[in-house]
Design a protein around this motif. Structure first.
Motif, short mmCIF file in Angstrom:
data_model
loop_
_atom_site.label_atom_id
_atom_site.label_comp_id
_atom_site.label_asym_id
_atom_site.label_seq_id
_atom_site.Cartn_x
_atom_site.Cartn_y
_atom_site.Cartn_z
N THR A 158 -62.21 -11.05 42.86
CA THR A 158 -62.93 -12.52 42.30
C THR A 158 -63.67 -12.90 43.57
O THR A 158 -64.61 -13.69 43.30
N GLN A 182 -65.72 -17.43 37.35
CA GLN A 182 -64.27 -16.93 37.92
C GLN A 182 -64.15 -17.11 39.28
O GLN A 182 -63.19 -17.60 39.79
N THR A 214 -61.33 -13.71 31.69
CA THR A 214 -62.53 -13.30 32.22
C THR A 214 -62.72 -11.83 32.13
O THR A 214 -63.81 -11.30 31.67
#
Length: 384
Positions: A195, A164, A126
């Motif tokens: 995240t 993510q 990511t």
């Protein structure tokens, strides 16, 4: 028979010495002469357990006493490292192939370490994807079709963040009994962005904390997450109370970003006014045309109670501030040039620029993506 009886205590002593140990062995390529450190990763930092200078064959081996799941690091002095999660009596075999050891390695003999690798592999993927998008945005600023290009790239950026986030949540739900879920809770995309960064994500902290309390009540990581949960719960409760007070009669989420002088200004600081919440980009032709309309409307209605809160998706501060000066924009202009104000665009689901929302004096959203005469007519209904 005597010999057997004499040998038995020695055998038992040897067997006991093999219990509650973690053995880590393996091979690292292209590291001859470098020092490989073996650390225990505590809640307060890393503690060096052992080290070895790598020989020609690249082989290494470490042993450590262990009675519960623990995080460990295999680390070179240049900062390259691998995170492991091992339990008592596990024997790990690690093979490190690439220059970037954290991305190019395999591990066998430990389920926890495989889960940690899965987490880090996805996070690295990511991060690399987001970096590529930022690079593309920067390199294509002079492209005549930058408006369409930036819209597509921005949408891709938001999608990557969402993917993510969904991965992290799914990982925690599947592996709540593993200490790897503790790591999943606190992974970061950069120094300031977790995240999992939504208020409601406290529920995943609760899930992991409950599991760890049941399985490892005396573990330092359990104590750490329970302490963190208390802090988060207090903040969450305070935020809910503040929202009830501040948002009475409102239905829009707040934004707080720095203006061109670096001063953070919140959208809610304009509460009580009729607000045009405008999203734009300095290199977008349609945004610049929209600025001319906004100037005319602002001059007509500002003294009657109209305010404009304009959010730029720029990642070049000089271009952003120059556009403000060139267009003579006298209202609130904010931007997070590090990310292109991505959190604000996610919050309002902005897929293209220019875009806008209209917020009345009560804080209710009364219009979206109105431009030109339609925008002016809508404002005239509320600002008299």
């Amino acid at each position: 028979m005597k010999k057997l009886l004499l040998a038995l205590p020695i055998l038992l002593l040897w067997a006991c010495s093999q219990k509650d140990l973690v053995n880590v062995e393996g091979k690292i390529d292209n590291a001859k002469g470098k020092v490989l450190y073996f650390d225990r990763l505590n809640t307060t930092g890393a503690e060096v357990i052992d080290s070895v200078t790598i020989e020609e064959d690249g082989r290494f081996e470490f042993k450590v006493k262990n009675t519960k799941p623990e995080f460990y690091l295999l680390r070179l002095s240049n900062g390259q490292l691998i995170t492991l999660l091992a339990e008592a009596n596990e024997s790990l075999i690690v093979s490190i192939k690439g220059v970037d050891m954290g991305k190019d390695y395999t591990v066998e003999g430990s389920k926890g370490s495989k889960l940690v690798k899965e987490l880090n592999d996805k996070l690295n993927e990511t991060k690399d994807h987001l970096a590529t998008i930022r690079k593309d945005l920067e390199s294509k600023k002079s492209d005549p079709n930058y408006s369409n290009i930036s819209q597509n790239l921005l949408a891709d950026y938001v999608k990557a963040l969402q993917n993510q986030r969904e991965f992290s949540i799914d990982f925690i739900m599947k592996n709540a009994t593993s200490l790897s879920s503790y790591m999943a809770l606190y992974q970061k995309l950069d120094d300031n962005t977790y995240t999992l960064n939504e208020n409601e994500d406290i529920k995943y902290v609760k899930i992991v904390a409950s599991s760890m309390k049941a399985l490892y009540p005396e573990h330092d990581y359990t104590k750490a997450i329970l302490g963190n949960l208390k802090v988060l719960q207090k903040k969450y409760n305070n935020a809910k109370v503040a929202k009830l007070i501040a948002d009475k009669g409102t239905n829009f989420p707040d934004i707080k970003l720095p203006n061109q002088k670096g001063k953070e200004i919140s959208l809610t600081s304009l509460k009580g006014k009729f607000i045009i919440l405008s999203f734009w980009a300095s290199q977008d032709v349609n945004s610049r045309k929209q600025n001319r309309d906004l100037k005319r409307i602002y001059e007509k209605f500002n003294k009657k109670g109209l305010e404009i809160y304009q959010v730029s998706i720029d990642q070049d501060e000089k271009l952003w501030t120059k556009a403000i000066q060139d267009d003579q924009l006298n209202w609130t202009n904010v931007c997070d040039t590090k990310t292109g104000s991505v959190n604000a665009t996610r919050l309002y689901n902005i897929q293209s620029v220019p875009s806008n929302y209209l917020l009345d004096q009560k804080g209710d959203i009364v219009g979206k993506n109105l431009f030109g005469l339609a925008l002016e007519e809508k404002i005239a209904q509320y600002v008299k």
